[in-house]
Scaffold this motif. Sequence first.
Motif, PDB file in Angstrom:
ATOM      1  N   MET A   1       0.817  -1.179   0.000  1.00 28.69           N
ATOM      2  CA  MET A   1       0.000   0.000   0.000  1.00 28.69           C
ATOM      3  C   MET A   1       0.872   1.258   0.000  1.00 28.69           C
ATOM      4  N   LYS A   2       1.956   1.246   0.767  1.00 34.28           N
ATOM      5  CA  LYS A   2       2.824   2.416   0.824  1.00 34.28           C
ATOM      6  C   LYS A   2       3.449   2.699  -0.539  1.00 34.28           C
ATOM      7  N   LYS A   3       3.743   1.638  -1.307  1.00 43.10           N
ATOM      8  CA  LYS A   3       4.316   1.826  -2.646  1.00 43.10           C
ATOM      9  C   LYS A   3       3.313   2.488  -3.573  1.00 43.10           C
ATOM     10  N   ILE A   4       2.046   2.113  -3.475  1.00 37.75           N
ATOM     11  CA  ILE A   4       1.009   2.714  -4.320  1.00 37.75           C
ATOM     12  C   ILE A   4       0.855   4.190  -3.974  1.00 37.75           C
ATOM     13  N   ILE A   5       0.775   4.499  -2.685  1.00 39.36           N
ATOM     14  CA  ILE A   5       0.624   5.890  -2.255  1.00 39.36           C
ATOM     15  C   ILE A   5       1.825   6.702  -2.703  1.00 39.36           C
ATOM     16  N   LEU A   6       3.015   6.173  -2.507  1.00 40.55           N
ATOM     17  CA  LEU A   6       4.225   6.871  -2.918  1.00 40.55           C
ATOM     18  C   LEU A   6       4.240   7.087  -4.426  1.00 40.55           C
ATOM     19  N   SER A   7       3.807   6.095  -5.197  1.00 44.04           N
ATOM     20  CA  SER A   7       3.761   6.229  -6.659  1.00 44.04           C
ATOM     21  C   SER A   7       2.791   7.322  -7.089  1.00 44.04           C
ATOM     22  N   VAL A   8       1.622   7.378  -6.443  1.00 45.57           N
ATOM     23  CA  VAL A   8       0.646   8.418  -6.775  1.00 45.57           C
ATOM     24  C   VAL A   8       1.212   9.792  -6.444  1.00 45.57           C
ATOM     25  N   ILE A   9       1.852   9.926  -5.290  1.00 46.29           N
ATOM     26  CA  ILE A   9       2.420  11.213  -4.893  1.00 46.29           C
ATOM     27  C   ILE A   9       3.538  11.627  -5.841  1.00 46.29           C
ATOM     28  N   VAL A  10       4.415  10.703  -6.204  1.00 48.61           N
ATOM     29  CA  VAL A  10       5.507  11.023  -7.138  1.00 48.61           C
ATOM     30  C   VAL A  10       4.949  11.430  -8.497  1.00 48.61           C
TER      31      VAL A  10
ATOM     32  N   ASP B   1      -7.132   3.134   4.731  1.00 41.90           N
ATOM     33  CA  ASP B   1      -7.285   2.343   5.956  1.00 41.90           C
ATOM     34  C   ASP B   1      -7.055   0.855   5.701  1.00 41.90           C
ATOM     35  N   ASP B   2      -6.397   0.207   6.660  1.00 40.98           N
ATOM     36  CA  ASP B   2      -6.120  -1.229   6.549  1.00 40.98           C
ATOM     37  C   ASP B   2      -7.361  -2.081   6.783  1.00 40.98           C
ATOM     38  N   ASP B   3      -8.361  -1.535   7.461  1.00 43.12           N
ATOM     39  CA  ASP B   3      -9.549  -2.325   7.786  1.00 43.12           C
ATOM     40  C   ASP B   3     -10.678  -2.151   6.761  1.00 43.12           C
ATOM     41  N   ALA B   4     -10.333  -1.938   5.509  1.00 48.90           N
ATOM     42  CA  ALA B   4     -11.329  -1.777   4.436  1.00 48.90           C
ATOM     43  C   ALA B   4     -11.675  -3.136   3.839  1.00 48.90           C
TER      44      ALA B   4
END
Length: 188
Positions: free
Chosen positions: A1-10, A122-125
């Motif tokens: 998940m952190k990689k996806i968020i980081l990719s979107v931000i970059v 959120d992790d609980d989705a």
Amino acid sequence: MKKIILSVIVAFCSIFTVNAQDENVITNTEVSYGVKAGYNSFVARASADGNSVSVDESGFYFGIFADFAVSDKFNIQPELQYVVITGDGDNGNVLVVPILGKYAVSEKFNLLAGPQLDYVLDDDAEGLKRLGVGLALGLAFDINENFIIDLRYSLGISNRLDIDDDDFGDQDVKVKFNYVQVGLGYRF
């Protein structure tokens, strides 16, 4: 998940760094940047065979935007927003990326429309697809050269339910996320 968020931000930040360094590619493009924040209303709507139920929660959002002038009357305005949804003592966190076309009706009044992606952080989705697609429509008013007020509605297009259809028999069950936002922006 952190990689996806980081990719979107970059990817989004790379949009912000586009400028007129190469005059052969970009000529006479006006670009402005800014920040915005405001009220967010979140509606999760579940429907099955003509019946529906909705859950409405409120919260706030903050983010950044760019405004690329395409012509005298038309701009492209990508944004990156962090949305906090509060309800029943819990907080939900969503990353929202609208890419809006902005049409100037007058010098201070604009119409907004375009696609919007949202990603549940959120992790609980459990049982929900994290990534969704919507269509955003709105109005924006330039108070002055720097301050902007806007009102926006985003209609969820994609089904967010991530459960096998066999679990519901022959019922067509869908869950969609809609957003209403009222915000204040500051353009640098």
